[in-house]
Design a protein around this motif. Structure first.
Motif, mmCIF file in Angstrom:
data_model
loop_
_atom_site.group_PDB
_atom_site.id
_atom_site.type_symbol
_atom_site.label_atom_id
_atom_site.label_comp_id
_atom_site.label_asym_id
_atom_site.label_seq_id
_atom_site.Cartn_x
_atom_site.Cartn_y
_atom_site.Cartn_z
ATOM 1 N N VAL A 89 -29.985 -33.396 4.791
ATOM 2 C CA VAL A 89 -30.904 -33.177 3.661
ATOM 3 C C VAL A 89 -30.794 -34.324 2.663
ATOM 4 O O VAL A 89 -31.802 -34.909 2.239
ATOM 5 N N ALA A 90 -29.570 -34.673 2.284
ATOM 6 C CA ALA A 90 -29.368 -35.756 1.322
ATOM 7 C C ALA A 90 -29.818 -37.092 1.898
ATOM 8 O O ALA A 90 -30.431 -37.914 1.203
ATOM 9 N N ALA A 91 -29.512 -37.313 3.178
ATOM 10 C CA ALA A 91 -29.895 -38.578 3.801
ATOM 11 C C ALA A 91 -31.409 -38.723 3.891
ATOM 12 O O ALA A 91 -31.964 -39.784 3.578
ATOM 13 N N ALA A 92 -32.099 -37.677 4.302
ATOM 14 C CA ALA A 92 -33.558 -37.736 4.401
ATOM 15 C C ALA A 92 -34.185 -37.956 3.030
ATOM 16 O O ALA A 92 -35.166 -38.716 2.896
ATOM 17 N N ALA A 93 -33.642 -37.328 2.008
ATOM 18 C CA ALA A 93 -34.166 -37.515 0.653
ATOM 19 C C ALA A 93 -34.011 -38.963 0.208
ATOM 20 O O ALA A 93 -34.904 -39.531 -0.445
ATOM 21 N N ALA A 94 -32.885 -39.581 0.544
ATOM 22 C CA ALA A 94 -32.656 -40.976 0.167
ATOM 23 C C ALA A 94 -33.639 -41.903 0.874
ATOM 24 O O ALA A 94 -34.122 -42.877 0.287
ATOM 25 N N VAL A 95 -33.943 -41.610 2.129
ATOM 26 C CA VAL A 95 -34.919 -42.421 2.863
ATOM 27 C C VAL A 95 -36.304 -42.290 2.237
ATOM 28 O O VAL A 95 -37.006 -43.284 2.014
ATOM 29 N N ARG A 96 -36.700 -41.071 1.942
ATOM 30 C CA ARG A 96 -38.021 -40.865 1.333
ATOM 31 C C ARG A 96 -38.120 -41.552 -0.030
ATOM 32 O O ARG A 96 -39.156 -42.143 -0.374
ATOM 33 N N ALA A 97 -37.054 -41.502 -0.804
ATOM 34 C CA ALA A 97 -37.066 -42.124 -2.127
ATOM 35 C C ALA A 97 -37.194 -43.639 -2.032
ATOM 36 O O ALA A 97 -37.802 -44.278 -2.897
ATOM 37 N N ALA A 98 -36.650 -44.226 -0.989
ATOM 38 C CA ALA A 98 -36.714 -45.677 -0.825
ATOM 39 C C ALA A 98 -38.115 -46.152 -0.452
ATOM 40 O O ALA A 98 -38.474 -47.294 -0.727
ATOM 41 N N ALA A 99 -38.900 -45.310 0.207
ATOM 42 C CA ALA A 99 -40.275 -45.633 0.622
ATOM 43 C C ALA A 99 -40.354 -47.013 1.272
ATOM 44 O O ALA A 99 -41.107 -47.882 0.843
#
Length: 285
Positions: free
Chosen positions: A43-53
């Protein structure tokens, strides 16, 4: 060409060099390290990827811990990153994964990309699984993915317990280098050449989806030869203690890359040979 790049494993040996190269070429870089996000937490990893765009992802994060059940589970999660592709934004055009030559079985001939996946040890098995999962997930999403299976990477800033830093430290201090009782050989590839292959793969829009490319020199060197080369470039005598090191699980009598596919697909050739690379690493302190 530049853009928005996400680098997982940005605090690692190759990751630090890659981030410096990208920023030097004008990329906007988001670097993820263990201090930034727990990549074993989907969950945390996917959120970080999405935030980086990102426009491009360089998947370099890797874990080797395996002493406990929890550590092995976390290493699997980091090295396979099953959440990565699903978290990518539509704008992302490529994912470049830094794989490992330990995904292959050792063999007496130079290893090409069609060599069987017979991983050497737990780490190699997790890296091989991650490569296969990335290829499958990226194909489903229509994202161009490339796996670069690097051989023995070395250069400034490597972990101090690895062989080249240990040998060069011995040249400075006069301490003996502990060596395994049996002679092993490795294909030593300069970290800057590995970084160059990563960048080329990210930009190579004509590279077939799911491509696997071996990144090495095609030249293997045994440990006594490496020590002798280090003596020449440093001008120092280096003492060794044969049999004082237990060896590594991935050590092999022969371990060398066939780099022709990377040359043909990316126009990539290693630019720094072992003597020059050791000299540069020595000069970097």
């Amino acid at each position: 060409m530049s853009g928005r790049a996400l680098v997982t494993g940005a605090g690692g040996f190759v990751g630090r060099h890659l981030v410096a190269r990208l920023r030097g070429e004008g990329w906007s870089v988001t670097g993820l390290t263990r201090a930034d996000v727990d990549l074993a937490d989907p969950v945390a990893a996917a959120a970080a990827v999405r935030a980086a765009a990102p426009d491009v992802v360089f998947s370099l994060a890797a874990s080797r811990v395996k002493a406990t059940v929890a550590e092995r589970a976390a290493t699997v999660a980091v090295n396979t990153s099953p959440w990565l592709v699903d978290a990518l934004p539509e704008r992302c055009r490529a994912v470049v994964r830094l794989g490992s030559s330990t995904e292959y079985a050792a063999g007496p001939a130079p290893l090409a990309e069609d060599a069987p996946l017979r991983p050497r040890g737990f780490f190699g098995a997790t890296k091989a699984a991650g490569s296969l999962l990335l290829q499958a997930a990226a194909a489903e999403r229509g994202v161009r993915a490339a796996v670069l299976r690097a051989f023995q990477v070395y250069g400034p800033g490597d972990h101090p317990t690895r062989l080249v830093p240990v040998v060069l430290a011995a040249a400075r201090t006069g301490t003996a280098v502990p060596l395994p009782a049996t002679v092993s050989r490795r294909d030593w590839v300069w970290v800057g050449d590995v970084v160059d292959a990563c960048v080329r793969a990210a930009l190579a829009e004509e590279l077939p989806p799911g491509a696997v490319l071996n990144i090495g020199t095609g030249v293997q060197t045994d440990v006594p030869e490496l020590v002798a080369t280090a003596e020449r470039v440093t001008g120092r005598s280096i003492t060794t203690a044969a049999g004082a090191h237990p060896g590594r699980a991935w050590d092999a009598a022969d371990w060398v890359c066939d780099p022709r596919a990377a040359r043909d697909a990316l126009g990539w050739v290693p630019g720094v040979d072992l003597a020059e690379g050791l000299a540069r690493t020595w000069a970097a302190g």
